[in-house]
Design an enzyme around this catalytic site. Structure first.
Site, PDB file in Angstrom:
ATOM      1  N   PHE A 124      20.874 -10.701  -7.308  1.00 52.55           N
ATOM      2  CA  PHE A 124      20.479 -10.864  -5.918  1.00 52.55           C
ATOM      3  C   PHE A 124      18.973 -11.098  -5.905  1.00 52.55           C
ATOM      4  O   PHE A 124      18.209 -10.216  -6.320  1.00 52.55           O
ATOM      5  CB  PHE A 124      20.852  -9.574  -5.197  1.00 52.55           C
ATOM      6  CG  PHE A 124      20.587  -9.493  -3.722  1.00 52.55           C
ATOM      7  CD1 PHE A 124      21.477 -10.019  -2.800  1.00 52.55           C
ATOM      8  CD2 PHE A 124      19.477  -8.801  -3.241  1.00 52.55           C
ATOM      9  CE1 PHE A 124      21.270  -9.864  -1.429  1.00 52.55           C
ATOM     10  CE2 PHE A 124      19.265  -8.650  -1.876  1.00 52.55           C
ATOM     11  CZ  PHE A 124      20.163  -9.188  -0.972  1.00 52.55           C
ATOM     12  N   GLU A 128       9.936 -10.903  -3.661  1.00 57.60           N
ATOM     13  CA  GLU A 128       8.981 -11.834  -4.260  1.00 57.60           C
ATOM     14  C   GLU A 128       7.675 -11.093  -4.557  1.00 57.60           C
ATOM     15  O   GLU A 128       7.475  -9.982  -4.073  1.00 57.60           O
ATOM     16  CB  GLU A 128       8.696 -12.981  -3.273  1.00 57.60           C
ATOM     17  CG  GLU A 128       9.936 -13.784  -2.941  1.00 57.60           C
ATOM     18  CD  GLU A 128       9.672 -14.902  -1.945  1.00 57.60           C
ATOM     19  OE1 GLU A 128       8.527 -14.994  -1.435  1.00 57.60           O
ATOM     20  OE2 GLU A 128      10.603 -15.677  -1.691  1.00 57.60           O
ATOM     21  N   ILE A 158      14.027  -8.796 -10.366  1.00 57.09           N
ATOM     22  CA  ILE A 158      15.425  -9.169 -10.136  1.00 57.09           C
ATOM     23  C   ILE A 158      16.324  -8.509 -11.197  1.00 57.09           C
ATOM     24  O   ILE A 158      16.254  -8.847 -12.384  1.00 57.09           O
ATOM     25  CB  ILE A 158      15.593 -10.710 -10.140  1.00 57.09           C
ATOM     26  CG1 ILE A 158      14.641 -11.329  -9.104  1.00 57.09           C
ATOM     27  CG2 ILE A 158      17.049 -11.086  -9.848  1.00 57.09           C
ATOM     28  CD1 ILE A 158      14.717 -10.744  -7.693  1.00 57.09           C
ATOM     29  N   ARG A 273      18.031  30.843 -20.831  1.00 59.88           N
ATOM     30  CA  ARG A 273      16.642  31.182 -21.122  1.00 59.88           C
ATOM     31  C   ARG A 273      16.321  32.577 -20.585  1.00 59.88           C
ATOM     32  O   ARG A 273      16.549  32.857 -19.413  1.00 59.88           O
ATOM     33  CB  ARG A 273      15.749  30.134 -20.458  1.00 59.88           C
ATOM     34  CG  ARG A 273      14.287  30.449 -20.425  1.00 59.88           C
ATOM     35  CD  ARG A 273      13.633  30.148 -21.737  1.00 59.88           C
ATOM     36  NE  ARG A 273      12.194  30.345 -21.644  1.00 59.88           N
ATOM     37  CZ  ARG A 273      11.392  30.347 -22.716  1.00 59.88           C
ATOM     38  NH1 ARG A 273      11.896  30.161 -23.917  1.00 59.88           N
ATOM     39  NH2 ARG A 273      10.103  30.528 -22.560  1.00 59.88           N
ATOM     40  N   ILE A 342      12.392  24.624 -13.356  1.00 61.80           N
ATOM     41  CA  ILE A 342      13.196  25.699 -13.952  1.00 61.80           C
ATOM     42  C   ILE A 342      13.085  25.642 -15.478  1.00 61.80           C
ATOM     43  O   ILE A 342      13.057  26.668 -16.151  1.00 61.80           O
ATOM     44  CB  ILE A 342      14.672  25.586 -13.489  1.00 61.80           C
ATOM     45  CG1 ILE A 342      14.768  25.974 -12.004  1.00 61.80           C
ATOM     46  CG2 ILE A 342      15.594  26.472 -14.333  1.00 61.80           C
ATOM     47  CD1 ILE A 342      16.119  25.670 -11.360  1.00 61.80           C
ATOM     48  N   GLU A 368      15.939  -1.258  -2.717  1.00 57.90           N
ATOM     49  CA  GLU A 368      16.861  -1.527  -1.606  1.00 57.90           C
ATOM     50  C   GLU A 368      16.408  -0.841  -0.319  1.00 57.90           C
ATOM     51  O   GLU A 368      17.182  -0.249   0.417  1.00 57.90           O
ATOM     52  CB  GLU A 368      18.312  -1.171  -1.988  1.00 57.90           C
ATOM     53  CG  GLU A 368      18.817  -2.071  -3.123  1.00 57.90           C
ATOM     54  CD  GLU A 368      20.318  -2.020  -3.349  1.00 57.90           C
ATOM     55  OE1 GLU A 368      21.069  -1.799  -2.377  1.00 57.90           O
ATOM     56  OE2 GLU A 368      20.738  -2.231  -4.499  1.00 57.90           O
ATOM     57  N   SER A 371      11.741   4.516   1.336  1.00 57.93           N
ATOM     58  CA  SER A 371      11.925   5.585   2.322  1.00 57.93           C
ATOM     59  C   SER A 371      11.203   5.252   3.624  1.00 57.93           C
ATOM     60  O   SER A 371      11.702   5.550   4.710  1.00 57.93           O
ATOM     61  CB  SER A 371      11.380   6.907   1.766  1.00 57.93           C
ATOM     62  OG  SER A 371      12.239   7.382   0.755  1.00 57.93           O
TER      63      SER A 371
END
Lengths: 388, 253
Positions: A124, A128, A158, A273, A342, A368, A371
């Site tokens: 797709f 650019e 791409i 741990r 953690i 895509e 945010s």
């Protein structure tokens, strides 16, 4: 909208993909990271499993899952590294859905069977060098020449361009219209003269995935190459937005799969741990990190499922899909951060999977639709919904 | 030649097994179930024989609850041609004992007349390791257990067996019952299109009465218990102390 696969069969599909991810893909993750490539035998196995054709309708040889089913399968697949998902990502999502949604009968028959089997990789080409989030402002031009169009321009980042058999290329067909209304989508076979695929980009994470610049230099195409036929002239941007709408739910599902993986390995680490004479999972501040991650993971999964169901019911879910992509990818970033925390110092070491997963999921908040673009879509829709 | 592959629906090998509160068995309510892993290896072996042209048809059989049809669908998705389900109980906690299973399988063999039965060496739920052997005795066929390699040549099969001392090769006369071990092959993943197609493959449903077999239990489960928790080890300071503990505490020397 797609009805999808029967429920009893569908559970077997999930089970198979889940097993494949855990038993086959996860053990290969370090090889992919070191070689910066997915081994060809795994590519072949993914093809044989039918993963490339998940969303292609059954009449073209695909599985034909609906959005809800796709999201559960992608969640299972993305328990393993996102690098594997990237291989099928364009065939299942942005590379194929334009054909499915807006292609002519001829375009569907020519390309979808190969896309479904994985023989043809579909890419797709929208972004650019100077046009990312402002996708309506693309500069790649398709100049009319007799009954043909000639495409000139450069596309960036791409995915799967190096493997592509066909590109969906977005180019400006109306030079007098600067915005989204002057853009058309073209179906461009990768062997058309004038196409150069550049060396793959070097990236922060998701090693093994291939993204490249693609340069179009005098690429000549008949007007039947317009996706959906000549009648769809100057309407390519709408196709792009529809494709990205379903893709956003897919990305939410990817975040759920990766979130579950990172929570699982962080939880295992917290059980193993010991510090101050007991497993760190018994210290309340570490428990806080686990609890916040688990609660967010529950919310992410619920949101993906609800939005996918809405999409399958209504055929669109613009606000829901943006909310899903925005919330899930931001939340998986927080889960990655806590899971690494953690692990303490070990989490910063390349010997631990969390170091790689932390880098891999960073991209989810960007591609895509960043945010920030999702925030704009969400806010505009929300404001429009209350204004009179 | 036809090949018959018996498959059992068992608790998934990834599930952490829990014993029921009353000690009557393992809790199977709402637990993920799947095909016995050794039976998957048996299916794979039979399907490869078919792919090599040595076998015309592979029939999968399962005996148990109605839900075992999911297990048979998996076998069909892997590549078995058709399936027979014998619904012998409606309670997921009722295990059909090896002798009853062997009798039913004998009846299926009599009806279908396969030239070979390939089964898993044992099911991972009860680890009985008995059905294949009982079936060969009932049929009066040769048996080759714990196979890690199978070569069929006309009316004989050469089977490499995993035995305690190493590997043993035996030549058995066909027809035979062969039970397979872990290292025979690596079962394939059913492809998604084949999972879809499996739904259209024939699956016959039968009952033990159809074959005139009594499946009522002959064994009684007295008690099922979790394995005892292992105590933490200790570090001894000297060889003398070690000898003393082995002699006087463990009582092993």
């Amino acid at each position: 909208m797609l009805d999808g696969v029967d429920d009893d069969v569908f559970e077997s599909l999930v089970d198979t993909v889940d097993r494949f991810a855990r038993n086959r893909l996860i053990p290969a993750e370090r090889t992919v990271e070191q070689a910066n490539a997915v081994p060809e035998e795994i590519v072949a196995e993914m093809r044989a499993m039918g993963l490339f054709g998940l969303s292609t309708p059954q009449e073209f040889g695909g599985i034909g899952v609906n959005a809800a089913q796709e999201s559960r399968l992608i969640e299972a697949l993305c328990y393993a590294s996102l690098s594997f998902r990237s291989l099928i990502g364009t065939n299942v999502g942005i590379g194929s859905q334009g054909f499915v949604m807006d292609g002519t009968a001829k375009q569907k028959a020519r390309w979808l069977p190969g896309i479904a089997s994985g023989e043809t990789v579909a890419s797709f080409a929208l972004t650019e060098p100077d046009t990312g989030s402002d996708a309506g402002g693309i500069r790649t031009r398709a100049r009319r020449d007799g009954s043909d169009y000639v495409i000139d321009g450069t596309k960036r980042y791409i995915t799967n361009a190096v493997r592509a058999g066909v590109f969906t290329v977005f180019a400006r067909t109306d030079p007098d219209e600067a915005g989204a209304d002057g853009v058309s989508a073209f179906v461009v076979p990768a062997d058309t003269p004038g196409i150069t695929v550049a060396t793959p980009d070097r990236k922060m994470g998701q090693r093994g995935t291939k993204t490249s610049d693609v340069i179009f230099d005098g690429v000549r195409l008949p007007e039947t190459a317009i996706l959906g036929g000549p009648a769809m002239l100057n309407r390519g941007f709408r196709t792009a937005m529809k494709v990205l709408d379903r893709g956003r739910i897919h990305i939410g599902a990817m975040a759920v799969g990766q979130g579950q993986r990172m929570l699982d390995i962080a939880t295992d680490y917290a059980l193993e741990r010991s510090q101050f004479g007991k497993p760190i999972g018994q210290h309340q501040l570490v428990q806080g990190l686990i609890a916040d991650s688990q609660a967010e993971l529950h919310a992410m999964r619920a949101l993906v499922r609800a939005t996918a169901a809405e999409y399958d019911r209504d055929g669109a879910a613009v606000l829901g899909a943006s909310c899903t992509k925005y919330f899930c990818t931001e939340a998986v970033g927080r889960i990655a951060d806590r899971a690494l925390q953690i692990h303490g110092g070990a989490g910063y070491m390349c010997d631990y999977d969390i170091e790689r997963l932390y880098r891999d999921v960073r991209l989810l908040r960007i591609y895509e639709g960043t945010s920030q673009i999702q925030q704009i879509v969400i806010a505009r829709r929300t404001l429009a919904g209350r204004s009179h | 030649m036809k090949v018959l592959v018996p498959v059992k629906r068992v608790i998934d090998y990834n599930v952490k097994v829990r014993v029921k509160g009353d000690g009557s068995g393992v809790d199977l309510a709402n637990v993920k179930m799947s095909m016995n892993p050794f039976d998957e290896i048996a299916c794979e072996a039979a399907i490869r024989m078919k792919e090599s042209g040595a076998v015309e048809e592979v029939i999968a059989v399962s005996i148990g609850v109605k839900q075992a049809q999911e297990t048979l669908r998996t076998a069909l998705a892997m590549g078995c041609d058709r399936a027979i389900l014998i619904v012998a109980t409606d309670d997921v906690h009722t295990d059909i004992e090896p002798l009853a299973v062997a009798k039913l399988l004998k009846a299926v063999v009599d009806a279908e007349e396969p030239g070979l039965v390939i089964c898993g060496k044992q099911a991972i739920d009860n680890d009985m390791n008995a059905t294949g052997q009982m079936l060969s005795a009932l049929l009066g066929w040769s048996q080759a257990t714990f196979a890690s390699k199978i070569d069929i040549d006309g009316d004989h099969a050469t089977v490499k067996r995993e035995v305690d001392g190493g590997m043993q090769s035996i030549k058995v006369k066909m027809p035979a019952v062969i039970s397979v071990d872990l290292r025979l092959n690596e079962p394939r993943y059913a492809s998604l299109p084949n999972i879809m197609k499996a739904k259209k493959k024939p699956l016959d449903e039968k009952t033990p009465e159809d074959y005139g077999v009594d499946v009522s239990p002959r064994l009684e489960v007295v008690k099922t218990a979790e394995p005892p928790e292992r105590d933490a080890g200790i570090i001894v300071k000297s060889v003398d102390e070690l000898l003393d503990k082995l002699k006087n505490e463990a009582g092993v020397i």
